[in-house]
Design an enzyme around this catalytic site. Structure first.
Site, mmCIF file in Angstrom:
data_model
loop_
_atom_site.group_PDB
_atom_site.id
_atom_site.type_symbol
_atom_site.label_atom_id
_atom_site.label_comp_id
_atom_site.label_asym_id
_atom_site.label_seq_id
_atom_site.Cartn_x
_atom_site.Cartn_y
_atom_site.Cartn_z
ATOM 1 N N GLY A 10 2.874 31.664 40.608
ATOM 2 C CA GLY A 10 4.039 30.955 40.614
ATOM 3 C C GLY A 10 5.337 31.718 40.572
ATOM 4 O O GLY A 10 5.625 32.817 39.683
ATOM 5 N N ASN A 37 2.510 33.420 45.045
ATOM 6 C CA ASN A 37 3.149 32.019 45.068
ATOM 7 C C ASN A 37 2.775 31.279 46.485
ATOM 8 O O ASN A 37 2.401 32.128 47.536
ATOM 9 C CB ASN A 37 4.494 32.266 45.271
ATOM 10 C CG ASN A 37 5.403 31.094 44.900
ATOM 11 O OD1 ASN A 37 5.307 30.350 44.003
ATOM 12 N ND2 ASN A 37 6.306 30.797 45.891
ATOM 13 N N LYS A 38 2.770 30.085 46.400
ATOM 14 C CA LYS A 38 2.438 29.078 47.531
ATOM 15 C C LYS A 38 3.115 29.712 48.892
ATOM 16 O O LYS A 38 2.726 29.489 49.929
ATOM 17 C CB LYS A 38 2.335 27.710 47.248
ATOM 18 C CG LYS A 38 1.647 26.633 47.454
ATOM 19 C CD LYS A 38 2.091 25.441 46.885
ATOM 20 C CE LYS A 38 1.241 24.271 46.937
ATOM 21 N NZ LYS A 38 1.713 23.290 46.109
ATOM 22 N N GLU A 169 21.365 13.002 39.554
ATOM 23 C CA GLU A 169 21.748 14.216 40.375
ATOM 24 C C GLU A 169 21.688 13.716 41.704
ATOM 25 O O GLU A 169 22.537 14.052 43.004
ATOM 26 C CB GLU A 169 21.012 15.397 40.008
ATOM 27 C CG GLU A 169 21.615 15.952 38.719
ATOM 28 C CD GLU A 169 21.494 17.483 38.461
ATOM 29 O OE1 GLU A 169 20.423 17.915 38.941
ATOM 30 O OE2 GLU A 169 22.465 18.181 37.906
#
Ligand code: FAD
Ligand code: NAD
Length: 408
Positions: A10, A37-38, A169
């Protein structure tokens, strides 16, 4: 002797900061470090709502990983982790590859909590990743185009589920963007409705009462329909069912909370809503060579209080995790993690924000300015002044680097 192998899973807040700290601490040739990581880019998770509403340029939010790390010291692998094998000390990737480790850092972040509510998985839009957020914006644009053909008011009704920090947000960004889209498509703005649906009696449950009333009044002034004490029970592509009836909408943006990544559960470990409990050194108590940081980790401040899933927790855990891996390799003492809360600020568009720093509730334009400082500080951590300057001057990045498709 073989060099120890460190594998970091990650490259979000926790993963990239751990990697950058390892980059600094490790002597040349002391260990092999691989970051997996993807995607080939790091996205600034705290700004994903802006991608969802189309209020930020892609290149401000998604940054190529190889420009953030020292590729002479860190090997980067773009792959999706499909399972963890703690017996063999191996990570299995979706391409069938098995990666061995001596030390593992799991920083795979959060997953969206749906509470098993019917239709949410299939039909609600999620602010989970750069791609899933980009899919929200594509869908919104499509609704404006389709409205010109069928005049279905459900196309111009935009519902945001949850009025925690993420929901607020997201609503703020919609308030900023939708009038511009309406003008662009020649649609009167009074045809557009933004609804914020919250199960609790107030927005921002648990937050300071003065911040809650400020936010409620501001959203009312902005024309947002605030539905508190309203629980979402079901949705499909045409409506949202709440406890008081049905709302016709083709857009439900789900921001009702998060859980940890499922890979620990799938590996047979006991978790709390996907979160893996870690000890004071950020290790999994039964697996001393496996560390976990960020939203995937459950760190108890005391017997009853877990740390919340926030970027500031991940940012503080990353460096300690790196220091502890280096200490484990060198056979020196590990350092306990202590969290220092620096305050929380939620933006409501670019112009307003609300939050609490120390004992003080901050709101309005000053809070919005504070929020920008917090984001700039993170960019500085990631890439120093060069990155900040680059962010100020660069144009859109090539779509080959960041392909926005629906999905995770
Ligand atoms: P993430 O940042 O989510 O990173 C996880 C990484 O793992 C991602 O790069 C992902 O692509 C990768 N990954 C996932 N699965 C796999 C796989 N199977 N294989 C390979 N890679 C994988 N917190 C704050 O403190 N302040 C804020 O202002 C704030 N604003 C937020 C706004 C929004 C819209 C959201 C959604 C969250 C916000 N948060 C904020 C929370 C904060 O973003 C998270 O707590 C933080 O990102 C956690 O960091 P992490 O490293 O654990 O996970
Ligand atoms: P949250 O858990 O804080 O809020 C989710 C909200 O959804 C709650 O108010 C809950 O009452 C509501 N909800 C749950 N089920 C519902 C239902 N069926 N119908 C209607 N409402 C429902 O989750 P979040 O806002 O996604 O935030 C996740 C984490 O990320 C938190 O730790 C948060 O602090 C952090 N975060 C921080 C910031 C910031 O600091 N600016 C911004 C975004 C997120």
């Amino acid at each position: 002797m073989d060099k120890p192998k460190i594998v970091i899973l990650g490259s979000g807040y926790g993963g990239i900061i751990t990697t950058k700290k390892l980059e600094k601490l490790l002597k040349s040739g002391e260990a092999d470090v691989t970051l997996i990581n993807k995607h080939s880019y790091h996205y600034i998770t705290t700004q994903l709502h802006k991608i969802g509403a189309g209020t930020a340029q892609d290149n401000k939010i998604a940054l190529p990983i190889e420009e953030l790390i020292d590729i002479a010291k860190i090997k980067f692998k773009k792959a999706t982790v499909s399972s963890l094998d703690f017996d063999q000390n191996q990570v299995l990737l979706d391409n069938g590859e098995a990666i061995s480790y001596d030390y593992l850092v799991v920083a795979l972040g959060f997953q969206v909590e749906t509470f098993g509510i019917p239709g949410i998985n299939e039909h609600a839009f999620k602010i989970r990743s750069f791609r899933s957020s980009k899919a929200i914006y594509h869908h919104i644009q499509k609704q404006f185009t389709m409205y010109q053909e069928d005049h279905d008011p459900a196309r111009l009704t935009f519902a945001v589920a949850g009025a925690g920090f993420t929901g607020i947000e997201m609503v703020g960004e919609l308030v900023e963007k939708l009038p511009k889209l309406a003008k662009h498509h020649n649609i009167p703005f009074d045809k557009i409705q933004i609804i914020n649906i919250e199960a609790s009696p107030n927005l921002l449950p648990g937050f300071e009462p003065s911040a809650v009333s400020y936010t409620t009044e501001l959203l009312n002034k902005m024309g947002v329909k605030v539905m508190t004490s309203t629980k979402i029970l079901e949705c499909n592509e045409n409506y949202v069912k709440v406890d008081s009836g049905e709302i016709a909408t083709k857009t439900l943006i789900w921001s009702c909370g998060v859980r940890g990544h499922q890979l620990f559960e799938e590996a047979g470990l006991k978790t709390t809503r996907g979160k893996m409990e870690v000890d004071k050194f950020l290790r999994i108590p039964t697996l001393k060579n496996v560390f976990c940081v960020g939203d995937n980790a459950l760190f108890m401040q005391d017997e009853k209080t877990p740390l919340p899933p926030t970027a500031q927790v991940a940012l503080q855990q990353g460096p300690i995790c790196a220091e502890n891996i280096v200490a484990a390799i060198r056979g020196t003492e590990l350092k306990p993690f202590h969290y220092r809360h620096q305050g929380s600020v939620a933006s409501i568009s670019d112009y307003f924000a609300v939050g609490k720093v120390g004992k003080f509730v901050i709101k309005g334009k000053f809070a919005a300015f504070m929020k920008q400082i917090i984001e700039a500080k993170y960019l500085f951590c990631l890439g120093g002044p060069t990155l900040i300057i680059k962010q100020l001057v660069t144009g859109p990045i090539s779509s080959a680097k960041v392909t926005a498709k629906q999905g995770q």
